[in-house]
Design a protein around this motif. Sequence first.
Motif, mmCIF file in Angstrom:
data_model
loop_
_atom_site.group_PDB
_atom_site.id
_atom_site.type_symbol
_atom_site.label_atom_id
_atom_site.label_comp_id
_atom_site.label_asym_id
_atom_site.label_seq_id
_atom_site.Cartn_x
_atom_site.Cartn_y
_atom_site.Cartn_z
ATOM 1 N N PHE A 193 1.112 -1.145 -0.054
ATOM 2 C CA PHE A 193 -0.458 0.043 0.341
ATOM 3 C C PHE A 193 0.809 1.146 0.047
ATOM 4 C CE2 PHE A 193 -2.672 -3.343 1.903
ATOM 5 C CZ PHE A 193 -3.244 -3.401 1.385
ATOM 6 N N GLN A 194 0.355 2.298 -0.301
ATOM 7 C CA GLN A 194 0.919 3.616 -0.201
ATOM 8 C C GLN A 194 1.609 3.948 1.093
ATOM 9 O OE1 GLN A 194 -1.241 6.819 -1.672
ATOM 10 N NE2 GLN A 194 -0.121 8.187 -0.896
ATOM 11 N N PHE A 195 0.928 3.702 2.137
ATOM 12 C CA PHE A 195 1.432 4.052 3.419
ATOM 13 C C PHE A 195 1.881 3.131 4.018
ATOM 14 C CE2 PHE A 195 -1.853 7.735 1.579
ATOM 15 C CZ PHE A 195 -1.025 8.792 2.045
ATOM 16 N N TYR A 196 2.633 1.729 3.566
ATOM 17 C CA TYR A 196 3.346 1.183 4.237
ATOM 18 C C TYR A 196 2.539 -0.191 5.493
ATOM 19 C CZ TYR A 196 6.085 4.845 3.446
ATOM 20 O OH TYR A 196 6.551 5.767 2.674
ATOM 21 N N ASN A 197 1.918 0.913 6.667
ATOM 22 C CA ASN A 197 0.655 0.039 6.668
ATOM 23 C C ASN A 197 1.884 -0.793 8.184
ATOM 24 O OD1 ASN A 197 -1.020 1.367 6.196
ATOM 25 N ND2 ASN A 197 -1.963 -0.449 5.499
ATOM 26 N N LEU A 198 3.596 -0.393 8.142
ATOM 27 C CA LEU A 198 4.127 -1.221 9.686
ATOM 28 C C LEU A 198 3.818 -0.626 10.829
ATOM 29 C CD1 LEU A 198 7.467 -0.551 7.942
ATOM 30 C CD2 LEU A 198 5.982 -2.956 7.158
ATOM 31 N N LEU A 199 3.591 -1.969 10.813
ATOM 32 C CA LEU A 199 2.989 -1.755 13.053
ATOM 33 C C LEU A 199 4.676 -0.608 13.995
ATOM 34 C CD1 LEU A 199 1.127 -5.100 14.176
ATOM 35 C CD2 LEU A 199 0.671 -2.717 13.851
ATOM 36 N N PRO A 200 4.711 0.092 14.156
ATOM 37 C CA PRO A 200 5.911 0.486 15.042
ATOM 38 C C PRO A 200 6.147 0.174 15.764
ATOM 39 C CG PRO A 200 3.616 1.876 15.673
ATOM 40 C CD PRO A 200 3.271 0.383 14.613
ATOM 41 N N VAL A 201 5.481 -0.317 16.970
ATOM 42 C CA VAL A 201 6.269 -1.133 17.670
ATOM 43 C C VAL A 201 7.320 -2.724 17.310
ATOM 44 C CG1 VAL A 201 4.618 -0.271 19.467
ATOM 45 C CG2 VAL A 201 4.775 -3.004 18.452
ATOM 46 N N LEU A 202 7.242 -3.021 16.247
ATOM 47 C CA LEU A 202 7.941 -4.232 16.214
ATOM 48 C C LEU A 202 8.901 -3.799 14.924
ATOM 49 C CD1 LEU A 202 5.017 -6.306 14.578
ATOM 50 C CD2 LEU A 202 6.101 -6.793 17.227
ATOM 51 N N SER A 203 10.151 -4.868 15.045
ATOM 52 C CA SER A 203 10.581 -4.332 14.752
ATOM 53 C C SER A 203 10.847 -5.340 12.980
ATOM 54 C CB SER A 203 11.884 -4.976 14.298
ATOM 55 O OG SER A 203 12.036 -6.422 14.956
ATOM 56 N N ALA A 204 11.655 -4.240 12.299
ATOM 57 C CA ALA A 204 11.237 -4.668 10.582
ATOM 58 C C ALA A 204 10.702 -6.111 10.411
ATOM 59 C CB ALA A 204 12.187 -4.082 9.362
ATOM 60 N N GLN A 205 12.041 -7.100 10.870
ATOM 61 C CA GLN A 205 11.691 -8.500 10.583
ATOM 62 C C GLN A 205 10.524 -9.148 11.376
ATOM 63 O OE1 GLN A 205 15.250 -11.579 12.296
ATOM 64 N NE2 GLN A 205 13.192 -11.839 13.414
ATOM 65 N N ARG A 206 10.420 -8.819 12.436
ATOM 66 C CA ARG A 206 8.884 -8.649 13.176
ATOM 67 C C ARG A 206 6.974 -8.796 12.111
ATOM 68 N NH1 ARG A 206 8.490 -10.861 18.537
ATOM 69 N NH2 ARG A 206 6.714 -11.639 18.228
ATOM 70 N N ASN A 207 7.135 -7.416 11.343
ATOM 71 C CA ASN A 207 6.338 -6.547 10.588
ATOM 72 C C ASN A 207 5.806 -7.722 9.185
ATOM 73 O OD1 ASN A 207 5.299 -4.090 10.755
ATOM 74 N ND2 ASN A 207 6.949 -3.330 11.615
ATOM 75 N N VAL A 208 8.047 -8.173 8.664
ATOM 76 C CA VAL A 208 7.737 -8.898 7.631
ATOM 77 C C VAL A 208 6.777 -10.429 8.027
ATOM 78 C CG1 VAL A 208 8.580 -10.039 6.032
ATOM 79 C CG2 VAL A 208 9.706 -8.174 6.674
ATOM 80 N N GLU A 209 7.141 -10.733 9.209
ATOM 81 C CA GLU A 209 6.728 -11.938 9.603
ATOM 82 C C GLU A 209 5.235 -12.241 9.778
ATOM 83 O OE1 GLU A 209 8.919 -13.888 13.210
ATOM 84 O OE2 GLU A 209 10.562 -13.104 12.418
ATOM 85 N N LEU A 210 4.762 -10.985 10.012
ATOM 86 C CA LEU A 210 2.872 -10.988 10.675
ATOM 87 C C LEU A 210 2.264 -11.890 10.247
ATOM 88 C CD1 LEU A 210 2.669 -7.014 11.410
ATOM 89 C CD2 LEU A 210 2.672 -9.592 13.817
ATOM 90 N N PRO A 211 2.556 -11.949 7.812
ATOM 91 C CA PRO A 211 1.812 -12.872 7.182
ATOM 92 C C PRO A 211 1.674 -14.122 7.630
ATOM 93 C CG PRO A 211 2.588 -11.927 5.910
ATOM 94 C CD PRO A 211 3.530 -11.447 7.219
ATOM 95 N N LEU A 212 2.331 -14.605 8.203
ATOM 96 C CA LEU A 212 3.358 -16.030 8.388
ATOM 97 C C LEU A 212 2.757 -16.756 10.569
ATOM 98 C CD1 LEU A 212 6.657 -16.600 7.275
ATOM 99 C CD2 LEU A 212 5.301 -16.534 5.709
ATOM 100 N N LEU A 213 2.159 -15.481 10.511
ATOM 101 C CA LEU A 213 1.396 -16.205 11.799
ATOM 102 C C LEU A 213 0.374 -16.882 11.075
ATOM 103 C CD1 LEU A 213 2.159 -12.306 13.945
ATOM 104 C CD2 LEU A 213 3.417 -14.800 13.815
ATOM 105 N N LEU A 214 0.208 -16.611 10.231
ATOM 106 C CA LEU A 214 -2.228 -17.469 10.240
ATOM 107 C C LEU A 214 -1.069 -18.906 9.266
ATOM 108 C CD1 LEU A 214 -3.764 -14.478 7.762
ATOM 109 C CD2 LEU A 214 -3.609 -15.849 10.461
ATOM 110 N N THR A 215 0.213 -19.064 9.101
ATOM 111 C CA THR A 215 0.628 -20.762 8.529
ATOM 112 C C THR A 215 1.042 -21.313 10.101
ATOM 113 O OG1 THR A 215 2.739 -19.873 8.153
ATOM 114 C CG2 THR A 215 1.621 -19.155 7.068
ATOM 115 N N LYS A 216 1.563 -22.612 10.132
ATOM 116 C CA LYS A 216 1.741 -23.692 10.933
ATOM 117 C C LYS A 216 3.447 -23.281 10.801
ATOM 118 C CE LYS A 216 -2.150 -26.565 10.233
ATOM 119 N NZ LYS A 216 -2.520 -27.643 9.667
#
Length: 231
Positions: free
Chosen positions: A93-116
Amino acid sequence: MSDALVSLRGVTKSYTRGKETVQVLEALDLDIAQGDFLALMGPSGSGKTTLLNIIGGLDKPSGGEIKVNGERIDTLSSGKLAKWRADHVGFVFQFYNLLPVLSAQRNVELPLLLTKLSASKRKEHAQVALDIVGLKDRAKHKPNELSGGQAQRVAIARALVGDPTLLVCDEPTGDLDRATADEILTLLQELNRTHGKTIIMVTHDPKAAEYATHTLHLDKGRLVESAEAAG
């Protein structure tokens, strides 16, 4: 074309505002090939983002048929569509939508929390995605410690981490200066050419569209023109 990755037939979209019906997309037919990098352009209100959201499974059409990789997504229930999105679409998206309290790595990991995947595997996948976008050395930085271009690269890594079928980008360079925008567009072009990612990008910027394989123009819910991009 029968071998299209994305195929739309007679797709319409309308909204009701009070007693008025607003037609956003009108009987739209579109084929997008595997490995394409498509730029969608058009004036404000032309239906670009609506079309992008329908292809990405964020919205449903009012009528018509949508197939992605041979699967009808317009008939899926909300729950199944959400799972399909998680499995097949990466969003930028245009405005990134990153969570400010998380590191770059943890932000990238977020979609994988829905996986096993295990925590160690999630971390591994995130590191690979950050490496692809050239930010392996910024893995522990939080969004406020990154430039706008770096933040968008993190957002692209997050979109890539699940190895999606489609990369769907809505004005990905709209908040960036020209030089930084060109860096992000070069990255998207590389993901398309080197990694074979199929990319659909909404943009108002003709220079951004030049990085795409080709451009389609929407006006009042209809495809009105197509032009080969120089890039």
